[in-house]
Design an enzyme around this catalytic site. Structure first.
Site, PDB file in Angstrom:
ATOM      1  CB  SER A  41     -39.110  10.482 -88.040  1.00  0.00           C
ATOM      2  OG  SER A  41     -38.577   9.376 -87.848  1.00  0.00           O
ATOM      3  CD  GLU A  72       4.006  48.701 -87.565  1.00  0.00           C
ATOM      4  OE1 GLU A  72       3.454  48.421 -88.712  1.00  0.00           O
ATOM      5  OE2 GLU A  72       4.099  48.100 -86.785  1.00  0.00           O
TER       6      GLU A  72
END
Ligand SMILES: [Zn+2]
Ligand SMILES: [Zn+2]
Length: 826
Positions: free
Chosen positions: A403, A113
């Site tokens: 509702s 890395e």
């Protein structure tokens, strides 16, 4: 010389000459280009310099406490300070201390890395220039160039955008980090935070997941394999045959680099190459958790994590903070209310298995304290919870609210805008409000039944769709959506700008938590409160990490709106759709309740959102597959709401809703909404004079007297097809004369289609035909038949609507516009 050869030579010389000229030409062009580029670069450098300086100046510094690596248990407390949960790092992140990390793994990561990790000061100039060089090569890209320190910064901030600003800030922060932390510390942090595929972070987690052992026991070969994953976990994490092959290729490459850099010997290298890598079968890769968290704790963690990220942490760091930094989370959960809810939700009695559905029904419930916005209890599904962070139906699924949407999308906004009052009368009669449909729309829950002239108050507690739809049309979509947004429900006009929203038919639906919160203003003086699940988070030293206060929003501009809505919704519980078996009442009515039922088309979802002066509770009931409910389940949302709310209120004193001083009480006629005349009390159905509350200015004005009730002289011996006495004709004997009170719609109801029914109050409508027994009508009469044209007028009795006239300029679509124009204007 062979002429052929000469010719060839000659041509070749010319080619060379041309090539030479071309070369000079290209070089010149390139030089000019280069110099121009240089000049542009100098100019750009100034701008860029300013830009970079600006980027650096706006960089949020990394706080040292974000980098504490110890694995300390965190705690969650309830609203009374009792510990309800310990959070440990064993979830998807197992931290590892420096001494337990093998050097081989460190070296493997560095070799692949960031080779010059120990030499650079955060950024690697050699790498950056080679990255730039690669970028300039044909087909090159800007890949690579990030040091381990930069990768750590990326893991801490969580910022992975590919922008110049991000890159500059990342480099700046990397340099800063190197000034404050040792190389070893940076490497340790990096190894504990890196993403390793699946849901796993850090090398210890990855080691246990992929090799089934701690990182300290890894061989050199395994270290190299593990180090290879982080570059692209999607390719190198050993979870499939294909990935394992790729992982081993990369592992060999890493071992070679390690040998080349001298961190391993030739002998170690050869030995590692020979080692046969054995990975743990992927189905065993799960890490067990200690104890199942409750739905409430799940939600607290989700909310805290979201707020930590908003405060500048990466998702990884937020997770680490929650599970490993010894934080203390103070939740809003009331242990007694939650216990009552747990008892109901784990009791099979409330979740009957209906054979047809072959699956357990589900439900979700939320209880909020309306004065603080605090969520007091929450449950996300049927039965004992089986795992952490599983599907929470109270917050993570959206269902059609039916509702329960009418109060928040139609009635309260229209009252607040003074477009209607509780006493406004609409004609609940077959209507064609959807021009695209040839059938009446909307229909009522009681299909084919229409109640005729109806006040808003009655329409609300009887859940009459036609009146809700007409109200919404008066209001218009923009206002409806504006009020919903104030209530925490953000919908857009494109998806939810149509009439179906008036009956709670949404594009996507809404969750239980949002429904509970949207009813808070009704019992909190019109003020919405953002639901919260925790109040503060302290770090291990007692410093405040997060403080959470519920945000409040004034929803209803008029103080009396919430009061009027509550009064109407009290009747839902007393005599309306939630009055079955007293289920809408708490302590048999000693503690006042108000609320609204909800049912979606085909009975797939059932709701009840109800409140007392103490708490707001919202319950959803239905199936995961959204199957149809059986009739025996129709009351289940209300039953569950009732059981839980009774427990929640068990030790609370009787209480009424607060009386508002910002309303005016008037007696009105229930069929006109106006000041009663002396006829209103003589309505054949009984006294039509009622009391109603009004926002100041919307009450009936003096002289605005009922004009719906009329008297007619009828013949007692002759009736029409509706059972009404016919009008008294010239041939009728005086002894047959009676004077009766009728209603007479200001806008006549005319059937649009022969199949349409008459509204149920049609038998009280003033008769139009004359006595047929004693002879016909007077000679000047034009008709002896009820009017029966095919006028599609929706029949709204607008002249009886005594509200301020605010013309509804906000229409949603052309079709709705057309409907509205069809309605008589005041
Ligand atoms: Zn009247
Ligand atoms: Zn007669």
């Amino acid at each position: 010389m062979d002429p052929k050869t000469k010719a060839v030579t000659g041509s070749s010389t010319r080619t060379k000459k041309r090539h030479g000229q071309l070369f000079i030409f290209i070089t010149t062009v390139l030089k000019i280009l280069f110099i121009s580029l240089l000049l542009v670069s100098f100019a750009a450098a100034g701008i860029l310099g300013g830009l970079i300086f600006g980027y650096i100046k706006t960089t949020t510094p990394i706080k040292p406490e974000q980098l504490d690596l110890k694995n300390i248990t965190s705690f969650v407390y309830d609203s009374k300070g009792n510990e309800i949960m310990q959070l440990k790092g064993e979830q998807n992140r197992i931290l590892v201390e420096h001494d337990s990390i093998p050097d081989n793994l460190r070296n493997a990561l560095i070799s692949i890395e960031d080779k010059r990790f120990y030499d650079h000061k955060g950024i690697d100039l050699i790498r950056i220039s080679s990255a730039v060089f690669n970028f300039l090569k044909p087909g090159g890209n800007m890949h690579g160039g990030s040091t381990i320190t930069q990768q750590l910064v990326k893991n801490i901030t969580g910022d992975t955008r590919r922008t110049l600003k991000r890159k500059v800030q990342e480099q700046y922060m990397a340099i800063q980090l190197e000034k404050h932390l040792s190389k070893e510390k940076i490497l340790d942090l990096y190894m504990n935070l890196i993403y390793m595929g699946g849901n796993y972070y850090g090398v210890e987690t990855a080691s246990q997941v992929y090799f089934g052992k701690s990182v300290k026991d890894l061989t050199l070969a395994q270290c190299a394999s593990l180090a290879g994953i982080t570059n692209l976990p999607g390719i190198y994490a050993p979870v499939s045959e294909k990935n394992i092959k790729k992982n081993i290729e990369r592992q060999k490459n890493i071992l070679f680099e390690m040998k080349r850099s001298g961190s391993i010997t030739e002998q170690q290298y050869q030995q590692a190459l020979k080692e046969d890598l054995k990975f743990v079968a992927s189905d065993k890769n799960k890490i067990k958790t200690v104890k199942t968290q409750s739905f409430f704790v799940d939600q607290v963690i989700i909310d805290v994590k979201k707020d930590l990220i908003a405060s500048g942490m990466s998702p990884q760091l937020a997770d680490k903070t929650i599970y490993s930094n010894g934080i203390k989370i103070y939740s809003t959960m009331d242990p007694d209310i939650q216990k009552g809810m747990d008892e109901v939700f784990t009791n099979d009695k409330y979740f009957p298995i209906i054979k047809r559905n072959l699956q357990h029904p589900q439900a979700a419930m939320v209880i909020m304290d309306p004065s603080t916005g605090q969520v007091k209890a929450l449950y996300g599904g049927y039965g004992q919870k089986t795992g952490d962070l599983i599907l929470n139906r109270a917050t993570q699924i959206q269902r059609q609210p039916g509702s329960t949407f009418k109060p928040i999308a139609d009635y309260a906004p229209a009252i607040d805008m003074k477009l209607i009052t509780a006493a406004s009368v609409f004609d609940d009669a077959p209507s064609y409000l959807n021009p695209a449909s040839k059938s009446p729309y909307p229909t009522n829950y009681t299909k084919g039944y229409y109640s005729g002239l109806t006040t808003i108050h009655t329409a609300l507690y009887q859940s009459i769709n036609v009146v809700a739809a007409k109200t919404w049309l008066k209001l218009g979509s923009s206002l409806s959506l504006k009020y919903l947004a104030r209530n925490g429900i953000n919908l857009n006009k494109e998806n939810d700008g149509n009439l179906s929203i008036a009956m709670g038919g949404l594009h996507e639906g809404v969750n239980t938590l949002k429904m509970a919160a949207a009813y808070v203003p009704f019992v909190n003086d019109g003020v919405y409160r953002d639901p919260i699940t925790y109040t503060k988070v302290l770090d291990k030293d007692g410093n405040v990490l997060l403080e959470k206060k519920s945000k409040s929003t004034m929803v209803y501009d008029n103080e009396g709106t919430a009061f009027i809505m509550t009064r109407m919704m009290q009747d839902v519980c007393r005599i309306g759709t939630a009055s079955t078996k007293g289920l809408g009442l708490i302590q048999k009515g000693k503690i006042a309740t108000a609320g609204k039922t909800g049912t979606t088309s085909d009975n797939r979802d059932k709701w009840f959102v109800g409140y007392t002066p103490y708490y707001v509770g919202a319950t959803w009931y239905g199936y995961d597959k959204n199957s149809k409910l059986s009739p025996e389940e129709y009351n289940q949302a209300l039953i569950i709401w009732h059981e839980v709310m009774e427990k929640a209120h068990a030790n609370l004193k009787p209480k009424e809703f607060k009386q508002s001083t910002a309303v005016i009480k008037r007696t009105v006629c229930r069929y006109s909404g106006k000041t009663p005349s002396d006829l209103c009390a003589r309505d054949p159905r009984g006294n039509a004079v009622i009391e109603e509350y009004f926002l100041p200015g919307t009450e009936p004005k003096s002289g605005d007297t009922c004009d719906v009730h009329v008297t007619k002289q009828v013949c007692k011996d002759s009736k029409d097809g509706f059972g009404r006495n016919n009008l008294f004709g010239p041939g009728c004997p005086q002894s047959s004369l009676i004077e009766s009170v009728f209603v007479q719609r200001k806008v006549p109801y005319n059937k649009a289609r022969a199949a349409d029914p008459y509204p149920s109050d049609w038998k009280y409508e003033a008769p139009v035909s004359y006595c047929t027994i004693h002879g016909g009508p007077p000679s000047n009469s034009t008709t002896n038949e009820p009017v029966n044209t095919t006028d599609t007028n929706s029949g709204e009795n607008n002249t009886t609507d005594n509200t301020n006239t605010t013309n509804n300029t906000d229409t949603t679509t052309d079709t709705i516009n057309a409907i509205e124009q069809n309605q008589p204007q005041q």
